[in-house]
Design a protein around this motif. Structure first.
Motif, PDB file in Angstrom:
ATOM      1  N   ARG A 174       9.949  51.864   7.156  1.00  0.00           N
ATOM      2  CA  ARG A 174       9.338  53.200   7.176  1.00  0.00           C
ATOM      3  C   ARG A 174       7.892  53.127   7.660  1.00  0.00           C
ATOM      4  NH1 ARG A 174      12.535  54.336   1.717  1.00  0.00           N
ATOM      5  NH2 ARG A 174      14.289  55.523   2.585  1.00  0.00           N
ATOM      6  N   GLY A 177       7.588  53.274  11.207  1.00  0.00           N
ATOM      7  CA  GLY A 177       7.948  54.548  11.814  1.00  0.00           C
ATOM      8  C   GLY A 177       9.422  54.736  12.094  1.00  0.00           C
ATOM      9  N   LEU A 178      10.274  53.861  11.559  1.00  0.00           N
ATOM     10  CA  LEU A 178      11.704  53.995  11.809  1.00  0.00           C
ATOM     11  C   LEU A 178      12.309  55.063  10.888  1.00  0.00           C
ATOM     12  CD1 LEU A 178      12.872  50.265  12.113  1.00  0.00           C
ATOM     13  CD2 LEU A 178      12.449  51.899  13.953  1.00  0.00           C
ATOM     14  N   PRO A 179      13.178  55.914  11.434  1.00  0.00           N
ATOM     15  CA  PRO A 179      13.880  56.891  10.594  1.00  0.00           C
ATOM     16  C   PRO A 179      15.075  56.211   9.931  1.00  0.00           C
ATOM     17  CG  PRO A 179      14.509  57.181  12.882  1.00  0.00           C
ATOM     18  CD  PRO A 179      13.527  56.042  12.859  1.00  0.00           C
ATOM     19  N   VAL A 180      14.944  55.822   8.685  1.00  0.00           N
ATOM     20  CA  VAL A 180      15.983  54.995   8.069  1.00  0.00           C
ATOM     21  C   VAL A 180      16.608  55.673   6.854  1.00  0.00           C
ATOM     22  CG1 VAL A 180      14.963  52.828   8.861  1.00  0.00           C
ATOM     23  CG2 VAL A 180      14.317  53.739   6.619  1.00  0.00           C
ATOM     24  N   THR A 181      17.847  55.288   6.623  1.00  0.00           N
ATOM     25  CA  THR A 181      18.540  55.607   5.376  1.00  0.00           C
ATOM     26  C   THR A 181      18.819  54.294   4.660  1.00  0.00           C
ATOM     27  OG1 THR A 181      19.586  57.627   6.203  1.00  0.00           O
ATOM     28  CG2 THR A 181      20.683  56.505   4.377  1.00  0.00           C
ATOM     29  N   ASP A 209      18.933  52.296  10.634  1.00  0.00           N
ATOM     30  CA  ASP A 209      18.174  53.143  11.554  1.00  0.00           C
ATOM     31  C   ASP A 209      19.072  54.321  11.941  1.00  0.00           C
ATOM     32  OD1 ASP A 209      17.049  54.349  13.821  1.00  0.00           O
ATOM     33  OD2 ASP A 209      16.211  52.475  14.570  1.00  0.00           O
ATOM     34  N   ASP A 210      18.737  55.505  11.471  1.00  0.00           N
ATOM     35  CA  ASP A 210      19.592  56.680  11.712  1.00  0.00           C
ATOM     36  C   ASP A 210      19.643  57.081  13.178  1.00  0.00           C
ATOM     37  OD1 ASP A 210      20.346  57.078   9.011  1.00  0.00           O
ATOM     38  OD2 ASP A 210      18.402  57.996   8.609  1.00  0.00           O
ATOM     39  N   ARG A 211      18.581  56.786  13.907  1.00  0.00           N
ATOM     40  CA  ARG A 211      18.539  57.181  15.316  1.00  0.00           C
ATOM     41  C   ARG A 211      19.498  56.321  16.138  1.00  0.00           C
ATOM     42  NH1 ARG A 211      12.798  57.763  16.508  1.00  0.00           N
ATOM     43  NH2 ARG A 211      12.815  55.504  16.281  1.00  0.00           N
ATOM     44  N   ARG A 212      19.461  55.023  15.937  1.00  0.00           N
ATOM     45  CA  ARG A 212      20.334  54.118  16.692  1.00  0.00           C
ATOM     46  C   ARG A 212      21.651  53.833  15.970  1.00  0.00           C
ATOM     47  NH1 ARG A 212      18.518  48.886  17.708  1.00  0.00           N
ATOM     48  NH2 ARG A 212      17.300  48.913  15.782  1.00  0.00           N
ATOM     49  N   ARG A 213      21.718  54.227  14.688  1.00  0.00           N
ATOM     50  CA  ARG A 213      22.907  53.976  13.855  1.00  0.00           C
ATOM     51  C   ARG A 213      23.223  52.493  13.762  1.00  0.00           C
ATOM     52  NH1 ARG A 213      25.611  58.251  12.152  1.00  0.00           N
ATOM     53  NH2 ARG A 213      27.655  57.279  12.023  1.00  0.00           N
ATOM     54  N   TYR A 266      27.056  55.139   3.152  1.00  0.00           N
ATOM     55  CA  TYR A 266      26.305  55.737   4.270  1.00  0.00           C
ATOM     56  C   TYR A 266      26.993  57.000   4.777  1.00  0.00           C
ATOM     57  CZ  TYR A 266      23.588  56.036   8.605  1.00  0.00           C
ATOM     58  OH  TYR A 266      22.756  56.464   9.625  1.00  0.00           O
TER      59      TYR A 266
END
Length: 268
Positions: A174, A177-181, A209-213, A266
């Motif tokens: 985080r 800057g990564l959008p993570v779950t 990483d939610d953007r790249r899954r 997830y």
């Protein structure tokens, strides 16, 4: 204050570079074994009582801890003194900065390579061996680059429970800057864990990483889980998506089935 073993930790928690739950689980395991854990303290002095008597450790707040011996483990520094690095423009006693091919930065001619602990990237035996393979290939003229040492380092703390991790923690991801779950499941809830014995505990966690899954970080805690870590390392270094991972079927009954639980958590 006394105990069979006393651990004095300068940080506010054990394994401060790992996920908070890892240090909490390790502390609980230590205390269940009768080990006293004291965090947030710095040892300021030590003395031995008599010629062959016990030793006393004093910490910054004035408390004292008495024991047979003191084992000090306060990290490592690159042993780069006395090698003549100053003759090639480098600073002795400091890590040797390297590029992605493990070539020392700033050395005229680019002939010097630095592998392992001395470059300060990832002071672990397996990473030193990895550096050697990369550097050897580069010296032989191959187009290679270190892709693991900065954000994909696998590491195992061989305690009981073992703490096995690769990639950044959730907080580190985080901060980058990564959008993570973050998904987490109890390690002991898969049938494969039952075959390891009774009362198997621990936690399995993925940082996705939610953007790249894709999986960017993973932590597994529990007894004898070190071999499980490589599956996460492969998934991360290969950029495997969670949609692909759902088809990577773990054998029954193995602890690797925690991957199924994690992917279900997830939302797959």
């Amino acid at each position: 204050s006394s105990g069979l073993v006393v651990v004095l930790e300068g940080a506010d928690r054990l394994l401060a570079r790992e996920e908070p739950f890892a240090g909490e689980e390790l502390r609980a395991a230590f205390e269940a074994e009768g080990i006293t854990v004291v965090t947030g303290v710095r040892m300021t002095a030590a003395r031995r009582l008599g010629r062959d008597g016990p030793v006393v450790a004093q910490v910054a707040d004035g408390r004292e801890f008495t024991g047979d011996e003191i084992l000090v483990a306060v990290g490592r520094r690159p042993a780069t003194d006395g090698l003549g690095l100053e003759h090639v423009g480098l600073e002795p006693g400091q890590p040797v900065r390297v590029d992605r091919a493990l070539r020392a930065a700033g050395v005229p001619g680019g002939w010097l390579y630095a592998i392992g602990d001395c470059n300060g990237l990832a002071p672990l035996t397996h990473m030193g061996k990895y550096h050697a393979r990369i550097a050897a290939a580069a010296i032989l003229g191959q187009d290679v680059a270190d892709a693991a040492s900065r954000d994909m380092v696998p590491r195992v703390t061989f305690t009981d429970p073992q703490v096995c991790a690769v990639g950044p923690t959730a907080a580190q991801a985080r901060a980058a800057g990564l959008p993570v779950t973050v998904v987490s499941v109890p390690t002991g809830e898969v049938p494969g864990a039952y075959t390891q014995g009774t009362g198997i505990r621990g936690t399995s966690q993925l940082v996705i990483d939610d953007r790249r899954r894709t999986v960017v970080g993973a932590t597994f805690t529990g007894p004898g889980l070190a071999e499980l870590l490589h599956s996460a390392t492969v998934a991360i270094i290969g950029g495997v998506t969670v949609d692909q991972l759902r088809h990577a079927v773990p054998s029954f009954p193995t602890v690797s089935e925690v991957w199924l639980h994690l992917l279900e958590a997830y939302g797959l």
